[in-house]
Motif scaffolding. Structure first.
Motif, PDB file in Angstrom:
ATOM      1  N   TYR A 157       8.424  -1.129   5.745  1.00 55.40           N
ATOM      2  CA  TYR A 157       8.131   0.207   5.219  1.00 55.40           C
ATOM      3  C   TYR A 157       9.297   0.712   4.382  1.00 55.40           C
ATOM      4  O   TYR A 157      10.447   0.338   4.595  1.00 55.40           O
ATOM      5  CB  TYR A 157       7.885   1.188   6.357  1.00 55.40           C
ATOM      6  N   LEU A 211       6.989  10.156   0.269  1.00 52.69           N
ATOM      7  CA  LEU A 211       5.965   9.120   0.261  1.00 52.69           C
ATOM      8  C   LEU A 211       6.441   7.987   1.157  1.00 52.69           C
ATOM      9  O   LEU A 211       7.645   7.799   1.332  1.00 52.69           O
ATOM     10  CB  LEU A 211       5.723   8.567  -1.149  1.00 52.69           C
ATOM     11  N   ARG A 212       5.479   7.227   1.676  1.00 49.06           N
ATOM     12  CA  ARG A 212       5.839   6.031   2.429  1.00 49.06           C
ATOM     13  C   ARG A 212       5.090   4.845   1.850  1.00 49.06           C
ATOM     14  O   ARG A 212       3.861   4.886   1.708  1.00 49.06           O
ATOM     15  CB  ARG A 212       5.514   6.165   3.908  1.00 49.06           C
ATOM     16  N   LEU A 213       5.838   3.815   1.550  1.00 43.00           N
ATOM     17  CA  LEU A 213       5.265   2.556   1.089  1.00 43.00           C
ATOM     18  C   LEU A 213       5.213   1.579   2.252  1.00 43.00           C
ATOM     19  O   LEU A 213       6.109   1.554   3.096  1.00 43.00           O
ATOM     20  CB  LEU A 213       6.096   1.968  -0.040  1.00 43.00           C
ATOM     21  N   SER A 214       4.157   0.772   2.260  1.00 43.70           N
ATOM     22  CA  SER A 214       4.021  -0.273   3.265  1.00 43.70           C
ATOM     23  C   SER A 214       3.846  -1.615   2.574  1.00 43.70           C
ATOM     24  O   SER A 214       3.322  -1.696   1.453  1.00 43.70           O
ATOM     25  CB  SER A 214       2.815  -0.008   4.166  1.00 43.70           C
ATOM     26  N   SER A 244       0.852  -1.180   0.000  1.00 46.86           N
ATOM     27  CA  SER A 244       0.000   0.000   0.000  1.00 46.86           C
ATOM     28  C   SER A 244       0.890   1.233   0.000  1.00 46.86           C
ATOM     29  O   SER A 244       2.087   1.160   0.258  1.00 46.86           O
ATOM     30  CB  SER A 244      -0.932   0.002   1.210  1.00 46.86           C
ATOM     31  N   GLY A 245       0.277   2.374  -0.290  1.00 50.46           N
ATOM     32  CA  GLY A 245       1.038   3.603  -0.383  1.00 50.46           C
ATOM     33  C   GLY A 245       1.334   3.911  -1.839  1.00 50.46           C
ATOM     34  O   GLY A 245       0.753   3.336  -2.746  1.00 50.46           O
ATOM     35  N   GLN A 288      10.312   4.567   3.573  1.00 52.47           N
ATOM     36  CA  GLN A 288      10.100   6.010   3.642  1.00 52.47           C
ATOM     37  C   GLN A 288      10.963   6.661   2.577  1.00 52.47           C
ATOM     38  O   GLN A 288      12.187   6.499   2.594  1.00 52.47           O
ATOM     39  CB  GLN A 288      10.452   6.537   5.033  1.00 52.47           C
ATOM     40  N   THR A 312       3.440  -1.288  -6.619  1.00 48.22           N
ATOM     41  CA  THR A 312       2.690  -0.053  -6.451  1.00 48.22           C
ATOM     42  C   THR A 312       3.399   1.065  -7.209  1.00 48.22           C
ATOM     43  O   THR A 312       4.622   1.160  -7.193  1.00 48.22           O
ATOM     44  CB  THR A 312       2.528   0.304  -4.952  1.00 48.22           C
TER      45      THR A 312
END
Length: 126
Positions: free
Chosen positions: A80, A18-21, A7-8, A82, A120
């Motif tokens: 994560y 942006l931060r991806l998870s 997600s993200g 970041q 993503t």
């Protein structure tokens, strides 16, 4: 078996963050090294960052060092990424991945990873 759900991501201006998870299923998440890769249009997939099972060790591609930070929360089965000071050349589809290898020199190798997220899109506008 590990399933990874990302997600993200999204659209951001250059210089933004942006931060991806990446959330993992299964009770063995904490035993895996986790990595992030990316693939830009017309380019090969490239390594971005990886973190050891304990979170004590992390490794970054030179292109993102000092701007991106990988972290994990084993209690939440989540890793994560970041991303700060984003540049247009960071535009790509980002993938999280899990590997059982503990050999740091292999962390940059995509084939070493056993499980992959769905990807993503991250788009950085100039």
């Amino acid at each position: 078996q590990v399933q990874l759900v990302q997600s993200g991501g999204g659209l951001v201006q250059a210089g933004g963050s942006l931060r991806l998870s990446c959330a993992a299923s299964g009770r063995t998440f904490s035993s895996y090294t986790m990595g992030w890769f990316r693939q830009a249009p017309g380019k090969e997939r490239e390594f971005v960052a990886a973190i050891s099972w304990s979170g004590d060790s992390a490794y970054y591609a030179d292109s993102v060092k000092g701007r991106f930070t990988i972290s994990r929360d084993n209690a939440k089965n989540t890793v994560y990424l970041q991303m700060n000071s984003l540049k247009p050349e960071d535009t790509a589809v980002y993938y999280c991945a899990a590997t059982s290898t503990i050999r740091i020199r292999l962390w940059t190798s995509g084939p070493e990873y056993d499980y992959w997220g769905q990807g993503t899109q991250v788009t950085v506008s100039s």
